[in-house]
Design a protein around this motif. Structure first.
Motif, PDB file in Angstrom:
ATOM      1  N   ALA A 147       1.079   0.510  -7.342  1.00  0.00           N
ATOM      2  CA  ALA A 147       0.008   1.253  -6.666  1.00  0.00           C
ATOM      3  C   ALA A 147       0.300   2.747  -6.789  1.00  0.00           C
ATOM      4  O   ALA A 147       1.437   3.140  -7.038  1.00  0.00           O
ATOM      5  N   THR A 149      -3.796  -3.641   7.703  1.00  0.00           N
ATOM      6  CA  THR A 149      -2.629  -3.072   7.037  1.00  0.00           C
ATOM      7  C   THR A 149      -1.791  -2.321   8.060  1.00  0.00           C
ATOM      8  O   THR A 149      -2.323  -1.570   8.881  1.00  0.00           O
ATOM      9  N   TRP A 178      -4.851   4.048   4.185  1.00  0.00           N
ATOM     10  CA  TRP A 178      -4.475   3.071   3.165  1.00  0.00           C
ATOM     11  C   TRP A 178      -5.571   2.768   2.158  1.00  0.00           C
ATOM     12  O   TRP A 178      -5.272   2.193   1.102  1.00  0.00           O
ATOM     13  N   THR A 179      -6.820   3.117   2.431  1.00  0.00           N
ATOM     14  CA  THR A 179      -7.921   2.615   1.599  1.00  0.00           C
ATOM     15  C   THR A 179      -8.823   3.715   1.049  1.00  0.00           C
ATOM     16  O   THR A 179      -9.985   3.469   0.745  1.00  0.00           O
ATOM     17  N   GLN A 214      -4.557   2.538  -4.319  1.00  0.00           N
ATOM     18  CA  GLN A 214      -3.505   2.522  -3.294  1.00  0.00           C
ATOM     19  C   GLN A 214      -3.013   1.114  -2.987  1.00  0.00           C
ATOM     20  O   GLN A 214      -1.939   0.944  -2.423  1.00  0.00           O
ATOM     21  N   GLU A 215      -3.807   0.115  -3.315  1.00  0.00           N
ATOM     22  CA  GLU A 215      -3.493  -1.281  -2.982  1.00  0.00           C
ATOM     23  C   GLU A 215      -2.967  -2.017  -4.204  1.00  0.00           C
ATOM     24  O   GLU A 215      -3.533  -1.922  -5.297  1.00  0.00           O
ATOM     25  N   TYR A 255       0.832  -1.194   0.000  1.00  0.00           N
ATOM     26  CA  TYR A 255       0.000   0.000   0.000  1.00  0.00           C
ATOM     27  C   TYR A 255       0.874   1.254   0.000  1.00  0.00           C
ATOM     28  O   TYR A 255       1.991   1.248   0.524  1.00  0.00           O
TER      29      TYR A 255
END
Length: 751
Positions: free
Chosen positions: A411, A468, A422-423, A428-429, A387
C-alpha cells in the motif's frame, strides 16, 4: 555590432538566382574563439543581421535547371529540387531515408538504414547499434546523488555514441543520457524507480528529459561480454537482442546439505571464477535475545531467551534521516527524495522507539525521511486488510514471514492524508492478506515529509471487524517473539482442574468459571474465583498453559500472596481472559508473583521481575516477562491473542469450606522479643502474638504471610528475629522502622 564601422560592408546589390563567391579569413591568438558570416537583406540601419543559413550556401556554384529532373543525383535516399525562381538546383538535398526505410518499432531492433545504388535505386539494411536501450529511470538530485554513479566531464552535448564510448573507456556497464546531453556511467541503476515518459530517449533526440536517465547497456556479442565477476551467477548473451541475461546458480554452486540443521547455504562470490559457500543458521529467528538451537534428530528448531539481553523487545523502531551536510536535498515530499540519500536505508541519523501505537509522533519538523519497522503477531486466523496514512508520501511493506528480505510493497500514499485517514486514496489499502493466529510477520513503512504538517500511521481491519483501527502495542514488537520447543505434552495435569480453554487445550467442560460453575461465588452475579480468595485466604495458585507461546510463557503460574480487603471483589475470569489489570490489589511482587514453573512457585524461586497491565481487551499476562517486556504472549476472548490456551486452578487451593489456618504455638519458634508493636500501656505487646517465620529480611513476604491468618490485627517484623502475627489490639510504637516494623491491619492491607 561591437565595431560596426568595420564589421559590415558597404551595401552590395545582388541579383536573385545569381551565385557569388565569398571567403572569410580568421586568426585566433588565445582564449575563446568564434567566426561567423551574416547578412542583412534589404539592409537599412535598423535591420538586424542574420547568420547565413546552409540552404543559401554551397561548396560549388549551383547547377542551372528548369525542372526537378535536371537536379537528380541518382541517390535513392535523397530528393533534389529545382528552384523555379532562381533557376538553380537546391543546394540542400531532401533526406528521404525515413520515408524509404521507416524506423523499426523497437529501439533495440537497431537502425533501418537507407542504402543507394547511385542509379536511382536502393534498399534498406538493418544495422545494429553498439548499445541497447534498457529503460528510463528517475534521477532526482543527480548533482549530488546520481543514480548512475559517474558523470562524464563537466559539460553537456553528448549523444548516444559519444556517451557510450566514454563509459566503455571508464569500464562501466551502463550509460545514461539526461537533458542537454549530460552523460553518466555506472554498474547499477534504478534505485529511485522508473520514469513514466521515455519517448525522448531515441537516437537523434536532442533532449533526453529532465531528472531522469535514458539508460543503455553495451550491446553484447559473446557470452564473455556479459561477465559480471560473480561466481554465483551464470551470464549469457542473447545475440538477437544484444542484451545480457543473468541466472542465479547459487543452488548449483552451494547445494543443500543432507542434514536438516545445515540445509541452507549462501553463495559468496569472490570473482567470476572463485567463491565460497557459507552455512546460514537454519533456525535463525531474527531475535538477538534468543539462542537458536537445531535438533537434527527431531528435525526441529528451539529458541531460549538470553538472560540480561541488552536489546529490549517492546515497541517498534522509528528511524529518521535529516540529511546532515546535504539536508537541503531532503526538501522534497516524495519517497524518491528519500531513496537518493546515500545513508538510506542502513545509516539513519537517529533511531527511537515507539510503543503505544504503530504510529510516528506528529509535527516532527520539515524536510526529513523516516522508516517505521517491527514485527506483528496475528491475534486471529483469517483475512486482514492493512492500511497506511501519512503526510506527505509513504509506502507500506509486508513480509509473509519474519525475514525482512521477503517484504513486498502492499500500500502507499503519493501525496498526503490527515492523521489516521485510512480511505482518502484506494492505494492506502492492501489486498486481503491471509494470516495465521500466533504467527509473526515483518512490517515496514517508509515516509517522506517535505513541509507543513506530518504524520505516519499503520492500521488494519482484522477478520470480522467493520472498522479500520490503528495497530496498538499489544500486537507489535521490535523482534519476533521467542518460540521455544513445545514443552506441554498433555493438557490434562494431575492435581489441577481446567477452568477455561480454547484451541488445542479445549476439553469437555472448558468453562468452570461460567455462571453455573461451582467455582463461582454464589450470589456474586458474575464469574470469579473469590471462592478461593476469601479475606482470610492463604496462598493459592492459577496456572496457564500455552503450547504455542515462547518457552518462558508455555507454563505460567500465578501465585496469589495477599488476601482481598474486606468487601473487595476481583472478577478473575475477566482478569485472566480479557482485561489484565493492576487494580484493585493485583500488583506483581506485592499481591502475586509469576513463575515459569509450578516447582519455582512452590519455593518462591525465580519470580518474574517485569509486569505491565491495563490494555483494554488484552488478558493475562499482557507483556509480563521473567526479566523484561515479552510481546504477543497474551490471550483475549475478544481480541484473540495466542490460539491455544488453558487456565487451571490447583485442586489443593483452599476452598470456602477449608478450615482456617491454625496459629502456631507460642513456643514453636521461641518467645517473642521486644519489638515496635505496643499495647495500651505503651509497652511492647507480648500477648496474643505468634512467630510465623524466621525470615526477617523481606517486608512484603512477612505481610503476605501474616495476612493469611484469620483475626490478625497487626504484623510485626523484628531485625535478626523473624516475622510475627498479632491477634490483640496494638498500636505502633516509637521504634525505628529500619530495625523493627509494626503494621496494624489498615497498614498491612494497603501494602
Amino acid at each position: 555590432k561591437k565595431n560596426e564601422a568595420t564589421q559590415k560592408s558597404v551595401p552590395i546589390d545582388l541579383v536573385l538566382g545569381e551565385s557569388y563567391y565569398f571567403e572569410g579569413r580568421h586568426k585566433e591568438g588565445g582564449g575563446g574563439d568564434n567566426f561567423a558570416v551574416a547578412w542583412a537583406i534589404d539592409a537599412t540601419d535598423e535591420t538586424t543581421p542574420a547568420i547565413i543559413q546552409a540552404k543559401d550556401i554551397s561548396m560549388y556554384p549551383p547547377i542551372a535547371c528548369k525542372r526537378d529532373a535536371d537536379c537528380t543525383d541518382n541517390n535513392y535516399c535523397t530528393s533534389n529540387t529545382c528552384n523555379l525562381e532562381t533557376k538553380r538546383c537546391s543546394v540542400v538535398d531532401i533526406d528521404l531515408s525515413q520515408t524509404r526505410c521507416p524506423p523499426f518499432p523497437s529501439f533495440n531492433e537497431g537502425l533501418n538504414v537507407c542504402k543507394s545504388n547511385d542509379d536511382g535505386t536502393g534498399y534498406c539494411e538493418q544495422e545494429d547499434l553498439p548499445f541497447v536501450f534498457v529503460g528510463c529511470y528517475i534521477d532526482q538530485n543527480y548533482e549530488h546523488f546520481p543514480d548512475l554513479s559517474t558523470r562524464v566531464g563537466i559539460g553537456a552535448g553528448y549523444d548516444h555514441y559519444a556517451c557510450h564510448d566514454a563509459c566503455i573507456d571508464l569500464g562501466h556497464k551502463y550509460f545514461g543520457l539526461q537533458a542537454n546531453g549530460i552523460c553518466h556511467c555506472g554498474d547499477e541503476y534504478g534505485r529511485v524507480g522508473e520514469a513514466e515518459y521515455c519517448a525522448d530517449c531515441s537516437v537523434g533526440s536532442p533532449n533526453f528529459g529532465v531528472q531522469k536517465n535514458c539508460v543503455f547497456e553495451h550491446r553484447c556479442v559473446l557470452d564473455s561480454d556479459c561477465d559480471d565477476g560473480d561466481w554465483c551467477t551464470e551470464n549469457t548473451c542473447n545475440t538477437e537482442t544484444g542484451m545480457c541475461s543473468s541466472v542465479d546458480i547459487s543452488a548449483t554452486r552451494c547445494p543443500a546439505l543432507d542434514d536438516f540443521c545445515g540445509s541452507i547455504q549462501k553463495c559468496i562470490p569472490v570473482d567470476e571464477t572463485t567463491g565460497s559457500c557459507e552455512t546460514v543458521p537454519k533456525c535463525d529467528d531474527f531475535n538477538p535475545c534468543s539462542t537458536d538451537t537445531c535438533d537434527q534428530t527431531m528435525k526441529s528448531c528451539s529458541h531460549s531467551r538470553i538472560e540480561s539481553c541488552p536489546y529490549p523487545e517492546e515497541g517498534a523502531f522509528l528511524d529518521t534521516w535529516e540529511g546532515g551536510d546535504v539536508a537541503e536535498f531532503l526538501d522534497g515530499s516524495t519517497l524518491a527524495d528519500l531513496y537518493v540519500v546515500p545513508d538510506f536505508p542502513d545509516n539513519p541519523d537517529y533511531t527511537e522507539t515507539i510503543t503505544s501505537f504503530l504510529e510516528a509522533p506528529q509535527q516532527r519538523g520539515n524536510a526529513f525521511g523516516s522508516r517505521l519497522r517491527g514485527y506483528i503477531t496475528a491475534p486471529a486466523t483469517g483475512e486482514y486488510l492493512l492500511y497506511v496514512a501519512s503526510d506527505d508520501a509513504s509506502a507500506l511493506f509486508w513480509s509473509m514471514d519474519t525475514n525482512p528480505d521477503n517484504m513486498e510493497k502492499i500500500a502507499y500514499v503519493e501525496e498526503y492524508t490527515d492523521s489516521r485517514q485510512w480511505t482518502k486514496y484506494p492505494t492506502q489499502e492492501s489486498d486481503p492478506i491471509s494470516l495465521v493466529v500466533g504467527e509473526t510477520y515483518y512490517v515496514e513503512a517508509h515516509h517522506k515529509e517535505g513541509g507543513g504538517g506530518d504524520n505516519l500511521a499503520i492500521g488494519w481491519k482484522i477478520p470480522g471487524a467493520i472498522h479500520t483501527t490503528i495497530i496498538d502495542g499489544s500486537y507489535f514488537s521490535k523482534y519476533p517473539p521467542i518460540k521455544g520447543t513445545n514443552q506441554i505434552a498433555n493438557a490434562v495435569i494431575d492435581g489441577w482442574t481446567q477452568v477455561y480453554a480454547k484451541g488445542s487445550l479445549l476439553e469437555v467442560y472448558p468453562d468452570l468459571w461460567a455462571s453455573s460453575s461451582p467455582y463461582t461465588k454464589q450470589g456474586a452475579g458474575r464469574r470469579n474465583l473469590n471462592v478461593v480468595i476469601q479475606n482470610d485466604s492463604p496462598v493459592f495458585y492459577v496456572r496457564r498453559l500455552c503450547p504455542s507461546c515462547a518457552e518462558t510463557h508455555q507454563d505460567i503460574v500465578y501465585k496469589r500472596l495477599t488476601a482481598l480487603p474486606e468487601g473487595m471483589d476481583i472478577d478473575y475470569f475477566d482478569l485472566f481472559t480479557e482485561n489484565w489489570k493492576d487494580h484493585p490489589n493485583n500488583s506483581n511482587l506485592i499481591d502475586f508473583t509469576l513463575h515459569s514453573s509450578f516447582e519455582d512457585a512452590l519455593v518462591d524461586a525465580n519470580p518474574w521481575s517485569y509486569c505491565n497491565y491495563n490494555a483494554d481487551n488484552v488478558g493475562f499476562p499482557r507483556e509480563c516477562g521473567p526479566s523484561g517486556w515479552v510481546g504477543s504472549q497474551w490471550n483475549s476472548v475478544n481480541k484473540g491473542g495466542q490460539p491455544d490456551i488453558g487456565l487451571y486452578v490447583w485442586n489443593a487451593n483452599p476452598s470456602i469450606t477449608d478450615p482456617a489456618r491454625p496459629l502456631p504455638s507460642v513456643g514453636e519458634f521461641g518467645d517473642k522479643q521486644a519489638g515496635t508493636c505496643v499495647g495500651a500501656d505503651g509497652k511492647p505487646q507480648d500477648l496474643g502474638v505468634f512467630k510465623i517465620s524466621n525470615d526477617y529480611e523481606t517486608i512484603p513476604k512477612c505481610l503476605m504471610m501474616c495476612a493469611a491468618y484469620p483475626g490478625h490485627t497487626a504484623c510485626e517484623l523484628i531485625l535478626n528475629q523473624g516475622c510475627y502475627v498479632h491477634t490483640l489490639e496494638v498500636a505502633r510504637g516509637s521504634g525505628e522502622i529500619g530495625e523493627h516494623g509494626c503494621w496494624v491491619i489498615s497498614d498491612a492491607s494497603s501494602v
